[in-house]
Scaffold this motif. Sequence first.
Motif, PDB file in Angstrom:
ATOM      1  N   UNK A  98       0.813  -1.214   0.000  1.00 55.85           N
ATOM      2  CA  UNK A  98       0.000   0.000   0.000  1.00 55.85           C
ATOM      3  C   UNK A  98       0.849   1.267   0.000  1.00 55.85           C
ATOM      4  N   UNK A  99       1.927   1.268   0.786  1.00 54.77           N
ATOM      5  CA  UNK A  99       2.802   2.449   0.807  1.00 54.77           C
ATOM      6  C   UNK A  99       3.414   2.703  -0.567  1.00 54.77           C
ATOM      7  N   UNK A 100       3.865   1.633  -1.224  1.00 55.21           N
ATOM      8  CA  UNK A 100       4.486   1.808  -2.541  1.00 55.21           C
ATOM      9  C   UNK A 100       3.459   2.162  -3.614  1.00 55.21           C
ATOM     10  N   UNK A 101       2.264   1.593  -3.533  1.00 50.94           N
ATOM     11  CA  UNK A 101       1.201   1.972  -4.477  1.00 50.94           C
ATOM     12  C   UNK A 101       0.889   3.463  -4.367  1.00 50.94           C
ATOM     13  N   UNK A 102       0.739   3.949  -3.133  1.00 47.49           N
ATOM     14  CA  UNK A 102       0.430   5.363  -2.928  1.00 47.49           C
ATOM     15  C   UNK A 102       1.568   6.261  -3.403  1.00 47.49           C
ATOM     16  N   UNK A 103       2.807   5.857  -3.107  1.00 46.89           N
ATOM     17  CA  UNK A 103       3.962   6.650  -3.532  1.00 46.89           C
ATOM     18  C   UNK A 103       4.043   6.703  -5.055  1.00 46.89           C
ATOM     19  N   UNK A 132      10.455   3.225   6.142  1.00 47.96           N
ATOM     20  CA  UNK A 132      10.345   4.609   5.697  1.00 47.96           C
ATOM     21  C   UNK A 132      10.158   4.628   4.179  1.00 47.96           C
ATOM     22  N   UNK A 133       9.109   5.300   3.736  1.00 51.89           N
ATOM     23  CA  UNK A 133       8.870   5.491   2.300  1.00 51.89           C
ATOM     24  C   UNK A 133       8.689   6.989   2.077  1.00 51.89           C
ATOM     25  N   UNK A 134       9.544   7.545   1.238  1.00 54.77           N
ATOM     26  CA  UNK A 134       9.504   8.972   0.914  1.00 54.77           C
ATOM     27  C   UNK A 134       9.347   9.099  -0.592  1.00 54.77           C
ATOM     28  N   UNK A 135       8.460   9.973  -1.013  1.00 55.36           N
ATOM     29  CA  UNK A 135       8.267  10.151  -2.453  1.00 55.36           C
ATOM     30  C   UNK A 135       8.030  11.611  -2.808  1.00 55.36           C
ATOM     31  N   UNK A 173       2.156  -0.330  16.953  1.00 56.54           N
ATOM     32  CA  UNK A 173       3.297   0.335  16.340  1.00 56.54           C
ATOM     33  C   UNK A 173       3.121   1.837  16.304  1.00 56.54           C
ATOM     34  N   UNK A 174       4.035   2.477  15.630  1.00 61.23           N
ATOM     35  CA  UNK A 174       4.043   3.937  15.509  1.00 61.23           C
ATOM     36  C   UNK A 174       3.996   4.296  14.033  1.00 61.23           C
ATOM     37  N   UNK A 175       3.152   5.252  13.684  1.00 56.66           N
ATOM     38  CA  UNK A 175       3.036   5.700  12.301  1.00 56.66           C
ATOM     39  C   UNK A 175       3.128   7.218  12.271  1.00 56.66           C
ATOM     40  N   UNK A 176       3.934   7.730  11.379  1.00 54.04           N
ATOM     41  CA  UNK A 176       4.090   9.172  11.230  1.00 54.04           C
ATOM     42  C   UNK A 176       4.108   9.509   9.752  1.00 54.04           C
ATOM     43  N   UNK A 177       3.216  10.390   9.356  1.00 55.17           N
ATOM     44  CA  UNK A 177       3.232  10.899   7.983  1.00 55.17           C
ATOM     45  C   UNK A 177       3.685  12.349   8.032  1.00 55.17           C
ATOM     46  N   UNK A 178       4.678  12.639   7.224  1.00 50.48           N
ATOM     47  CA  UNK A 178       5.201  14.002   7.171  1.00 50.48           C
ATOM     48  C   UNK A 178       5.021  14.529   5.768  1.00 50.48           C
ATOM     49  N   UNK A 179       4.724  15.795   5.690  1.00 52.25           N
ATOM     50  CA  UNK A 179       4.564  16.376   4.369  1.00 52.25           C
ATOM     51  C   UNK A 179       5.165  17.754   4.321  1.00 52.25           C
ATOM     52  N   UNK A 180       5.858  17.979   3.266  1.00 53.15           N
ATOM     53  CA  UNK A 180       6.420  19.284   2.930  1.00 53.15           C
ATOM     54  C   UNK A 180       6.084  19.498   1.467  1.00 53.15           C
ATOM     55  N   UNK A 181       6.063  20.730   1.005  1.00 54.96           N
ATOM     56  CA  UNK A 181       5.789  20.940  -0.414  1.00 54.96           C
ATOM     57  C   UNK A 181       6.751  20.124  -1.278  1.00 54.96           C
ATOM     58  N   UNK A 182       6.182  19.270  -2.132  1.00 55.95           N
ATOM     59  CA  UNK A 182       6.971  18.469  -3.057  1.00 55.95           C
ATOM     60  C   UNK A 182       7.424  17.120  -2.533  1.00 55.95           C
ATOM     61  N   UNK A 183       7.234  16.856  -1.242  1.00 56.47           N
ATOM     62  CA  UNK A 183       7.709  15.593  -0.654  1.00 56.47           C
ATOM     63  C   UNK A 183       6.691  15.069   0.349  1.00 56.47           C
ATOM     64  N   UNK A 184       6.465  13.761   0.305  1.00 58.18           N
ATOM     65  CA  UNK A 184       5.584  13.095   1.264  1.00 58.18           C
ATOM     66  C   UNK A 184       6.342  11.909   1.843  1.00 58.18           C
ATOM     67  N   UNK A 185       6.304  11.741   3.161  1.00 59.84           N
ATOM     68  CA  UNK A 185       7.036  10.649   3.794  1.00 59.84           C
ATOM     69  C   UNK A 185       6.168   9.945   4.822  1.00 59.84           C
ATOM     70  N   UNK A 186       6.330   8.643   4.885  1.00 58.29           N
ATOM     71  CA  UNK A 186       5.664   7.827   5.895  1.00 58.29           C
ATOM     72  C   UNK A 186       6.718   7.027   6.628  1.00 58.29           C
ATOM     73  N   UNK A 187       6.664   7.089   7.951  1.00 63.36           N
ATOM     74  CA  UNK A 187       7.554   6.297   8.790  1.00 63.36           C
ATOM     75  C   UNK A 187       6.698   5.391   9.654  1.00 63.36           C
ATOM     76  N   UNK A 188       7.123   4.141   9.756  1.00 67.87           N
ATOM     77  CA  UNK A 188       6.409   3.169  10.577  1.00 67.87           C
ATOM     78  C   UNK A 188       7.435   2.430  11.429  1.00 67.87           C
TER      79      UNK A 188
END
Length: 192
Positions: A98-103, A132-135, A173-188
Motif C-alpha cells: 500500500x505504501x508503494x502503491x500510494x507513492x 520509511x517510504x519517501x516520495x 506500532x508507531x506511524x508518522x506521515x510528514x509532508x512538505x511541499x513536493x515531498x511526502x514521507x511515511x515512517x512506521x
Amino acid sequence: NIYQKMRGWRHDYHNHIQTMKAYLELNNLESLSSYLDQLDNDLKAVDTVLKTGNMKLDAILNSKLSLIASRQIRTNTKASVPATLSVSEVDLCIIIGNLLDNAMESCERIEDPKDRFIRVYIGVLKQHLYISVTNSTNETSRKALLILTSSSKGEGHGFGLKRVDALVSKYAGYLNRQNEPGVFATEIILPL
C-alpha cells in the motif's frame, strides 16, 4: 523483466556455448575471457533483485519496484529484515504494498519524470522494525498535502491508507506521515 531476461538467456544459451567453443578451438583465450566478462555483466543485470532476508517481502518489493521503474520513477531502496518477525509476513506485505502503491500514484501525477523519486528504507532500528517510504509529489502547499493522509483519490478511495493505519495499530506500532511541499514521507515502527 527478470523472466524476460532469463528467457532471452535460455534462447541464446546455445549460441554462447558455440562461440566459447570456437574461441577455445582457436586457442584465443583473450577473446574467450572478454566474452565471458560480457556474459557475466549480463548475468549481473539479471540478478539485481532486492534481497531482504524475507522471501515474501522480496516478492512484493521486487514486483512493486519493477512496476515503479517502468513508470519512469527513480528509486533508492535499502531493505533488510531479520529472519523472524513478530509482524506477520502477510501484514508486512500489505503495509509495504500500500505504501508503494500510494507513492507511485503520487509520483505519476508529476509531469517531468526527472522530478519523480521514491526512497524506501526497511531495517532494524533500536530493536524495532523501521519502515520509511519517501516520495516526490506535485502538491505545493502543506495544506494540500495533508489531504493525502486520508486520500487524494476522491470518495470511495483511501482504503489502502486505512488498512496501513489498522495494521500498525494492530501491532501497537508507531506511524508518522510528514509532508512538505513536493515531498511526502511515511515512517512506521513495529515491534520485532
